[in-house]
Motif scaffolding. Structure first.
Motif, PDB file in Angstrom:
ATOM      1  N   PRO A   1     -60.278  43.527  11.170  1.00  0.00           N
ATOM      2  CA  PRO A   1     -59.703  42.062  11.824  1.00  0.00           C
ATOM      3  C   PRO A   1     -58.279  42.140  12.166  1.00  0.00           C
ATOM      4  CG  PRO A   1     -61.017  41.863   9.691  1.00  0.00           C
ATOM      5  CD  PRO A   1     -60.726  43.506   9.979  1.00  0.00           C
TER       6      PRO A   1
ATOM      7  N   GLY B   1     -55.705  40.790  10.720  1.00  0.00           N
ATOM      8  CA  GLY B   1     -55.382  39.527  10.420  1.00  0.00           C
ATOM      9  C   GLY B   1     -56.286  38.775  10.007  1.00  0.00           C
ATOM     10  N   GLY B   2     -56.569  37.415   9.978  1.00  0.00           N
ATOM     11  CA  GLY B   2     -57.594  36.532   9.331  1.00  0.00           C
ATOM     12  C   GLY B   2     -57.279  36.595   7.717  1.00  0.00           C
ATOM     13  N   TRP B   3     -58.394  36.973   6.950  1.00  0.00           N
ATOM     14  CA  TRP B   3     -58.246  37.373   5.518  1.00  0.00           C
ATOM     15  C   TRP B   3     -57.494  38.593   5.330  1.00  0.00           C
ATOM     16  CZ3 TRP B   3     -59.304  34.282   1.873  1.00  0.00           C
ATOM     17  CH2 TRP B   3     -59.206  34.798   0.415  1.00  0.00           C
TER      18      TRP B   3
ATOM     19  N   TRP C   1     -54.505  38.981   5.788  1.00  0.00           N
ATOM     20  CA  TRP C   1     -53.226  38.981   5.221  1.00  0.00           C
ATOM     21  C   TRP C   1     -53.179  38.467   3.871  1.00  0.00           C
ATOM     22  CZ3 TRP C   1     -49.882  40.483   8.783  1.00  0.00           C
ATOM     23  CH2 TRP C   1     -49.995  40.327  10.024  1.00  0.00           C
TER      24      TRP C   1
ATOM     25  N   TYR D   1     -58.708  46.770   6.715  1.00  0.00           N
ATOM     26  CA  TYR D   1     -58.486  45.367   7.369  1.00  0.00           C
ATOM     27  C   TYR D   1     -57.574  45.281   8.333  1.00  0.00           C
ATOM     28  CZ  TYR D   1     -61.168  42.138   4.392  1.00  0.00           C
ATOM     29  OH  TYR D   1     -62.128  41.307   3.766  1.00  0.00           O
TER      30      TYR D   1
ATOM     31  N   ASN E   1     -64.981  41.277  15.447  1.00  0.00           N
ATOM     32  CA  ASN E   1     -64.181  41.986  14.251  1.00  0.00           C
ATOM     33  C   ASN E   1     -65.182  41.793  13.198  1.00  0.00           C
ATOM     34  OD1 ASN E   1     -61.816  42.415  15.568  1.00  0.00           O
ATOM     35  ND2 ASN E   1     -60.902  40.613  14.997  1.00  0.00           N
TER      36      ASN E   1
ATOM     37  N   GLU F   1     -66.352  40.739   9.662  1.00  0.00           N
ATOM     38  CA  GLU F   1     -66.207  39.502   8.861  1.00  0.00           C
ATOM     39  C   GLU F   1     -66.325  39.746   7.265  1.00  0.00           C
ATOM     40  OE1 GLU F   1     -69.562  37.131  10.413  1.00  0.00           O
ATOM     41  OE2 GLU F   1     -68.598  36.913  12.058  1.00  0.00           O
TER      42      GLU F   1
END
Length: 473
Positions: A16, A18-20, A22, A140, A462, A464
């Motif tokens: 991803p 980013g998103g989760w 981070w 990630y 991306n 999930e």
């Protein structure tokens, strides 16, 4: 707990970036801080332990040594656990072990019991958190991975600057037993960080694919095939030589200043300077490593960082006053931060996502032997010569040699790219599946083209995170 699946990381899922991710990065920052800073921060309790149990400083110093030995030496065990049970369950158990070790240590009545609790149990708990957190960070982040590695590595100097004064306050207010008890409670935050490591959802697979994955999982709980990769062998050899001298200067610089006749507080301030510079050096180096032109040549940037560090040691050996040591700590903090930010990024680039969980365990085991040899051998050299200059010179030579091994080995021996495109990995996996289903070569070729075309058509799709993963406790 549901059915356990091998935690190899789905190759068909795009990171991803980013998103989760981070939240995963935040957890990795905390775990890295605890793992590297805790063995050093616990040293503030040594005087109390010496007074309590009537032992020498060398006896209490074994607590930190055992912590580091467990962190590095249990690498293969952590790899097997992650590949068998997944990152999140392993980290949750590791957090409980880390906390339990310190809590039990607060009730100990002998130094041997401290070794077993604060050393072995807590060290194992930290190891079971450190390695899985890096594996999840690798899954990630892809394009932003150098920056993510730099930011997570900054947890080490940040926590060192925080835990050392905190330990002194706890010792003054509650004694070493109360301090150990409170630190044990703080280590429960490792469980919170483990809960953040939500696995990415793999693409839907056929029954034949699932059976093939299960066979792979049973065969490769610890993948020794990484030793067939010339880049991995060169990296492991260079890293082992590097850690012989990398940790020596921070251990001896305070004693060096005291030997020159400076006060204890002034001498200890040198480590504060080093740590403060290190905090900023790691994320900045991560940003530089992520640049389009630099990233394909990241292994050479890592070699430069090691040469820079070794040259700094050599120049530091000629320091004759406090000002010289301050300059040494500034440049050492920069180079040390660069090495810390790049060491796992380069390993990720060499072996790829699929084999990283096994590769990091084997590398840490090789480094464990060098970590136990480095500082003690430097201490014996100091006892024999009574001159810090030779200690710094030997450390500089060792780190510089490791840089030359890495750079020259990759330049002359490695012909392939450090990281293969994800499309090729997906195509290879699909071709292997086709063979198992007795398809013709023409069908396999068509399927490979379809996989590549699918990934090209959906560049923004991306991975999930799983809301109810099977590996969840």
């Amino acid at each position: 707990m549901g059915a356990v699946v091998a935690d190899d990381g789905p190759s068909g899922v795009k990171a991803p970036d980013g998103g989760w991710g981070w939240a995963v990065l935040f957890g990795c920052f905390i775990i890295t801080g605890f793992s590297y800073a805790f063995p050093k921060a616990v040293s503030v309790f040594f005087k109390e332990l010496i007074r309590e149990f009537g032992v020498g400083y060398s006896d209490t110093a074994w607590i930190s040594s055992i912590l580091l030995a467990m962190l590095y030496g249990t690498g293969p065990l952590c790899s097997v656990c992650v590949n068998r049970f997944g990152c999140r369950p392993v980290m949750l158990v590791g957090g409980l072990f880390a906390s339990m070790g310190m809590v039990i240590a607060s009730f100990c009545t002998s130094i041997i019991q401290i070794y077993l609790t604060a050393g072995v149990i807590t060290g194992l708990g930290l190891a079971l958190n450190f390695q899985p957190s890096l594996i999840m960070l690798n899954r990630y982040f892809d394009k932003r991975r150098p920056l993510a590695n730099g930011l997570s590595a900054a947890g080490s100097p940040v926590f060192l600057c925080a835990l050392s004064p905190l330990g002194q306050i706890l010792q003054h207010e509650y004694g070493w037993r109360g301090g150990f008890l409170i630190l044990g409670g703080m280590l429960l935050n490792c469980c919170v960080c483990g809960a953040l490591m939500r696995p990415l959802e793999p693409p839907k697979k056929s029954e034949a694919t699932k059976e093939l994955d299960e066979k792979k999982a049973k065969k490769k709980l610890l993948d020794f095939s990484v030793f067939k990769d010339g880049g991995f062998v060169i990296y492991t050899l260079a890293a082992s030589v590097m850690v012989l001298g990398l940790f020596v200067p921070p251990v001896f610089v305070v004693s060096y200043a005291k030997d020159l006749g400076y006060q204890d507080t002034k001498a200890a301030f040198l480590l504060t300077i080093l740590g403060f510079i290190d905090i900023f050096a790691r994320p900045i180096c991560g940003m530089v490593a992520g640049l389009k032109w630099v990233r394909p040549r990241c292994v050479y940037l890592f070699s430069f960082a090691m040469i820079f560090n070794g040259f700094t040691d050599l120049m530091g050996s000629m320091s004759v006053d406090y000002g010289g040591l301050v300059v040494f700590c500034i440049f050492f903090g920069i180079s040390y931060g660069m090495v810390g930010a790049l060491q796992f990024e380069v390993l990720m680039a060499i072996v790829g996502t699929q084999k990283f969980s096994s590769a990091i365990g084997l590398v840490l085991l090789a480094e464990a032997m060098a970590v136990l040899i480095g500082p003690p051998s430097a201490g014996k050299l100091l006892d024999a010569t009574e001159r810090y200059m030779f200690v710094f010179i030997i450390a500089g030579i060792e780190v510089t040699t490791s840089a030359l091994v890495l750079a020259l080995g990759n330049f002359f021996c490695i012909k392939k790219k450090l990281e293969e495109p994800h499309t090729k990995e997906a195509a290879a996996e699909r071709e292997e599946l086709n063979k198992s289903e007795d398809k013709t070569p023409e069908d396999a070729k068509v399927d490979s083209i379809e996989v590549e075309q699918f990934l090209k058509d959906e560049p923004e799709k991306n991975g999930e995170v799983v809301t109810n993963p099977e590996t969840c406790v």
